[in-house]
Write an enzyme that holds these catalytic residues in place. Structure first.
Site, short mmCIF file in Angstrom:
data_model
loop_
_atom_site.label_atom_id
_atom_site.label_comp_id
_atom_site.label_asym_id
_atom_site.label_seq_id
_atom_site.Cartn_x
_atom_site.Cartn_y
_atom_site.Cartn_z
N HIS A 117 0.81 -1.23 0.00
CA HIS A 117 0.00 0.00 0.00
C HIS A 117 0.84 1.27 0.00
CE1 HIS A 117 -3.69 -2.36 1.76
NE2 HIS A 117 -3.44 -2.66 0.50
N CYS A 125 3.72 13.50 -7.08
CA CYS A 125 3.06 14.54 -7.87
C CYS A 125 1.97 13.93 -8.73
CB CYS A 125 4.10 15.24 -8.77
SG CYS A 125 3.36 16.45 -9.88
P1 NAD Z 1 -7.69 -3.10 10.14
O1 NAD Z 1 -7.73 -1.85 10.90
O2 NAD Z 1 -8.81 -3.47 9.28
O3 NAD Z 1 -7.43 -4.37 11.08
C1 NAD Z 1 -6.50 -4.41 12.08
C2 NAD Z 1 -6.47 -5.81 12.68
O4 NAD Z 1 -5.46 -5.85 13.68
C3 NAD Z 1 -7.79 -6.24 13.38
O5 NAD Z 1 -8.14 -7.53 12.91
C4 NAD Z 1 -7.42 -6.29 14.87
O6 NAD Z 1 -8.11 -7.32 15.56
C5 NAD Z 1 -5.93 -6.58 14.79
N1 NAD Z 1 -5.14 -6.14 15.95
C6 NAD Z 1 -5.36 -5.08 16.77
N2 NAD Z 1 -4.38 -5.00 17.70
C7 NAD Z 1 -3.52 -6.03 17.46
C8 NAD Z 1 -2.31 -6.47 18.05
N3 NAD Z 1 -1.78 -5.83 19.10
N4 NAD Z 1 -1.68 -7.56 17.53
C9 NAD Z 1 -2.21 -8.22 16.47
N5 NAD Z 1 -3.36 -7.84 15.88
C10 NAD Z 1 -4.00 -6.77 16.34
O7 NAD Z 1 -6.34 -2.95 9.34
P2 NAD Z 1 -5.88 -3.59 8.00
O8 NAD Z 1 -6.53 -4.90 7.80
O9 NAD Z 1 -4.43 -3.51 8.03
O10 NAD Z 1 -6.44 -2.63 6.82
C11 NAD Z 1 -6.50 -1.25 6.84
C12 NAD Z 1 -5.57 -0.57 5.81
O11 NAD Z 1 -5.29 0.71 6.28
C13 NAD Z 1 -4.21 -1.21 5.68
O12 NAD Z 1 -4.18 -1.96 4.54
C14 NAD Z 1 -3.19 -0.06 5.63
O13 NAD Z 1 -2.87 0.27 4.29
C15 NAD Z 1 -3.92 1.09 6.21
N6 NAD Z 1 -3.41 1.45 7.56
C16 NAD Z 1 -2.05 1.41 7.83
C17 NAD Z 1 -1.58 1.72 9.10
C18 NAD Z 1 -0.10 1.62 9.38
O14 NAD Z 1 0.70 1.69 8.45
N7 NAD Z 1 0.30 1.44 10.63
C19 NAD Z 1 -2.48 2.08 10.11
C20 NAD Z 1 -3.85 2.15 9.78
C21 NAD Z 1 -4.29 1.82 8.50
ZN ZN Z 2 5.34 17.30 -10.80
#
Ligand code: NAD
Ligand code: ZN
Length: 247
Positions: A117, A125
């Site tokens: 992602h 840009c």
């Molecule tokens: P999500 O928010 O849908 O799911 C997060 C999952 O993590 C849940 O299933 C939850 O139960 C689990 N979880 C919570 N705490 C935990 C822990 N301590 N240990 C293990 N598991 C735990 O997130 P997603 O499925 O990653 O999708 C959302 C999208 O948003 C991602 O693909 C990403 O691109 C983006 N995002 C990225 C970040 C980051 O880079 N840190 C943060 C938020 C969202």
């Molecule tokens: Zn440019």
């Protein structure tokens, strides 16, 4: 499969693929999108992380991204990230696929990281495609940053409704197809196509291990489920790999 059986299998140095989601960074203080602290002001992530939102109000979207960048800059990798970096050293066939945009895997020493992602510290840009890495810069106060060509910069991440970088996706599919052990860690597995990876690995006969305190769509395919936080479960696994020589 039991934890002991998993450890035995890992000791034989199988091909391992790991998929991480925002849950692994939760214990570093970075909110997940769907967790209790996933809201910013009154907005849900799905209302801001889209091309439509950026077209409508780039200033608002940038404000949110600057807020998130600041949280991530101040965050440290946790024991879960560090354990995965250690696993990479000990297992010769190891690929880490992440949906996270925070760069914490790289900061904790992981080298082979496929970012599905993108990365939150890239400015891209919208006119000429130029990319600038802002990870070492102090955040600019420019409300909407502009490229020297005059085009708007946008964050270099994949938004809802956008396609994934084809090369990263290709490498992720190959890893899932060819692995013998697949870890799904801290992801709710509802965002496709990444969510299809555990399913693919399962169909190809890999053992699937889920690490997540809550049940997800992956749970039905999992051979071993650790209903624990990533920062607790991963060091436990790695502690047992100490007998395996680092490469
Ligand atoms: P999500 O928010 O849908 O799911 C997060 C999952 O993590 C849940 O299933 C939850 O139960 C689990 N979880 C919570 N705490 C935990 C822990 N301590 N240990 C293990 N598991 C735990 O997130 P997603 O499925 O990653 O999708 C959302 C999208 O948003 C991602 O693909 C990403 O691109 C983006 N995002 C990225 C970040 C980051 O880079 N840190 C943060 C938020 C969202
Ligand atoms: Zn440019």
């Amino acid at each position: 499969m039991t934890l002991n059986e998993l450890i035995d299998m890992l000791a034989r140095q199988p091909r391992v693929a790991v998929l991480t989601g925002s849950g692994i960074s939760a214990e570093s203080g970075i909110p997940t999108f769907r967790g209790a602290d996933g809201l910013w002001k009154q907005f849900r992530a799905e209302e801001l992380a889209t091309p439509e939102a950026f077209r409508r109000d780039p200033k608002l979207v940038w404000e949110w991204y600057r807020f998130r960048r600041q949280i991530i800059r101040e965050a440290e990798p946790n024991a879960g990230h560090l354990a995965l970096a250690e696993m990479e050293k000990r297992l010769p066939h190891f690929v880490l696929i992440t949906q996270n945009v925070d760069g914490l895997h790289q900061r904790s020493g992981s080298r082979k990281v496929i970012e599905l992602h993108g990365n939150i510290f890239i400015d891209r840009c919208v006119r000429c495609g130029k990319e600038v890495d802002r990870s070492l810069d102090p955040e600019s106060n420019e409300e909407i940053p502009h490229c020297e060509c005059g085009g708007l910069f946008r964050p270099g991440v994949v938004w809802f409704g956008e396609t994934l970088p084809p090369d990263a996706l290709d490498r992720a599919w190959n890893a899932a197809e060819q692995c013998e052990v697949f870890f799904s860690i801290g992801t709710s597995a509802v965002v496709y196509p990444a969510a299809g990876l555990p399913e693919l690995a399962h169909r190809r006969g890999a053992r699937v291990v889920e690490i997540n305190p809550e049940a997800t769509a992956v749970s039905v395919h999992a051979d071993l489920i650790m209903r624990e936080s990533a920062a607790k479960a991963l060091p436990e696994i790695v502690a047992h790999l100490q007998s395996v020589k680092p490469s």
